[in-house]
Design a protein around this motif. Structure first.
Motif, PDB file in Angstrom:
ATOM      1  N   GLU A   4       0.778  -1.188  -0.010  1.00 20.13           N
ATOM      2  CA  GLU A   4       0.135   0.011   0.009  1.00 20.13           C
ATOM      3  C   GLU A   4       0.759   1.215   0.059  1.00 20.13           C
ATOM      4  O   GLU A   4       1.834   1.455   0.769  1.00 20.13           O
ATOM      5  N   ARG A   5       0.528   2.346  -0.827  1.00 17.05           N
ATOM      6  CA  ARG A   5       1.289   3.483  -0.822  1.00 17.05           C
ATOM      7  C   ARG A   5       0.676   4.375  -0.333  1.00 17.05           C
ATOM      8  O   ARG A   5      -0.568   4.640  -0.291  1.00 17.05           O
ATOM      9  N   CYS A   6       1.443   5.517   0.476  1.00 14.50           N
ATOM     10  CA  CYS A   6       0.737   6.550   0.773  1.00 14.50           C
ATOM     11  C   CYS A   6       1.609   7.811   0.270  1.00 14.50           C
ATOM     12  O   CYS A   6       2.596   7.809  -0.405  1.00 14.50           O
ATOM     13  N   LEU A   7       0.966   8.906   0.607  1.00 12.40           N
ATOM     14  CA  LEU A   7       1.453  10.198  -0.108  1.00 12.40           C
ATOM     15  C   LEU A   7       3.260  10.408   0.181  1.00 12.40           C
ATOM     16  O   LEU A   7       3.837  10.719  -0.607  1.00 12.40           O
ATOM     17  N   ALA A   8       3.500  10.050   1.440  1.00  9.75           N
ATOM     18  CA  ALA A   8       4.895  10.213   1.638  1.00  9.75           C
ATOM     19  C   ALA A   8       5.927   9.237   0.774  1.00  9.75           C
ATOM     20  O   ALA A   8       7.065   9.890   0.630  1.00  9.75           O
ATOM     21  N   ARG A  83      -8.649   9.522  -7.999  1.00  5.65           N
ATOM     22  CA  ARG A  83      -7.931   9.011  -6.774  1.00  5.65           C
ATOM     23  C   ARG A  83      -7.105   7.868  -7.007  1.00  5.65           C
ATOM     24  O   ARG A  83      -7.233   6.848  -7.729  1.00  5.65           O
ATOM     25  N   VAL A  84      -5.706   7.905  -6.738  1.00  8.23           N
ATOM     26  CA  VAL A  84      -4.674   7.121  -7.019  1.00  8.23           C
ATOM     27  C   VAL A  84      -4.993   5.708  -6.032  1.00  8.23           C
ATOM     28  O   VAL A  84      -5.160   5.789  -4.818  1.00  8.23           O
ATOM     29  N   PRO A  85      -5.246   4.648  -6.546  1.00  9.56           N
ATOM     30  CA  PRO A  85      -5.567   3.424  -6.018  1.00  9.56           C
ATOM     31  C   PRO A  85      -4.285   3.062  -5.090  1.00  9.56           C
ATOM     32  O   PRO A  85      -2.967   2.974  -5.584  1.00  9.56           O
ATOM     33  N   ALA A  86      -4.270   2.904  -3.919  1.00 11.27           N
ATOM     34  CA  ALA A  86      -3.126   3.034  -2.887  1.00 11.27           C
ATOM     35  C   ALA A  86      -2.495   1.572  -3.125  1.00 11.27           C
ATOM     36  O   ALA A  86      -1.044   1.494  -2.854  1.00 11.27           O
ATOM     37  N   ALA A  91      -8.366   3.806 -12.154  1.00 16.73           N
ATOM     38  CA  ALA A  91      -9.365   4.715 -11.994  1.00 16.73           C
ATOM     39  C   ALA A  91      -9.687   5.465 -13.463  1.00 16.73           C
ATOM     40  O   ALA A  91      -9.097   5.214 -14.354  1.00 16.73           O
ATOM     41  N   THR A  92     -10.756   6.220 -13.299  1.00 21.34           N
ATOM     42  CA  THR A  92     -11.474   6.865 -14.142  1.00 21.34           C
ATOM     43  C   THR A  92     -11.665   8.229 -14.059  1.00 21.34           C
ATOM     44  O   THR A  92     -12.293   8.704 -12.810  1.00 21.34           O
ATOM     45  N   HIS A  93     -11.527   8.982 -15.013  1.00 23.24           N
ATOM     46  CA  HIS A  93     -12.064  10.379 -15.099  1.00 23.24           C
ATOM     47  C   HIS A  93     -12.720  10.711 -16.325  1.00 23.24           C
ATOM     48  O   HIS A  93     -12.136  10.481 -17.383  1.00 23.24           O
TER      49      HIS A  93
END
Length: 135
Positions: A4-8, A83-86, A91-93
């Motif tokens: 799992e990724r986080c912003l840091a 939103r980036v999947p952690a 994702a779709t826009h």
């Protein structure tokens, strides 16, 4: 499965290589650097580099986004992008009338890829970017 990724995890400078393949016409390539800089509410992302296309003079290309602690990505004018999947994933826009399908692949972390498939009446291309931590 990815961690799992986080912003840091993204904070700092990354070297970027990118290939843009339109449904019709020549491909383009980008080489540059993206930097995530922490803010009180998340991070600012700034990217700059050189875009090259066959038969054209290379040009400077830039983009900016604002990232939230929850990995939400907004355009620099505040509009929500996706939103980036952690753990990586899709994702779709929808940007009327075009659709951006994005896939994040964190399997090779700290190198990762982001692929966009953009389709609609105005746009039709695939863009794949590889990010490697800058030395």
């Amino acid at each position: 499965m990815s961690t799992e990724r986080c912003l840091a995890d993204f904070i700092g400078a990354w070297d970027i290589t990118r290939k843009i393949v339109p449904a019709h016409g020549p491909s383009a390539e980008f080489a540059g650097q993206g930097v995530w800089t922490p803010t009180t509410t998340g991070a600012e992302y700034a990217e700059t580099g050189v875009l090259t296309m066959p038969g054209a003079t290379p040009m400077t290309a830039e983009r900016r986004y604002v990232w939230g602690q929850d990995l939400s990505v907004h355009f620099d004018d505040g509009r929500f992008f996706h939103r980036v999947p952690a753990f990586g994933g899709t994702a779709t826009h929808f940007c009327d009338p075009d659709t951006y399908d994005v896939e994040y692949d964190f399997e090779g972390w700290p190198t990762f890829t982001v692929s966009y498939a953009v389709h609609g009446p105005r746009k039709d291309y695939v863009m794949r970017s590889t990010y490697c931590r800058a030395q």
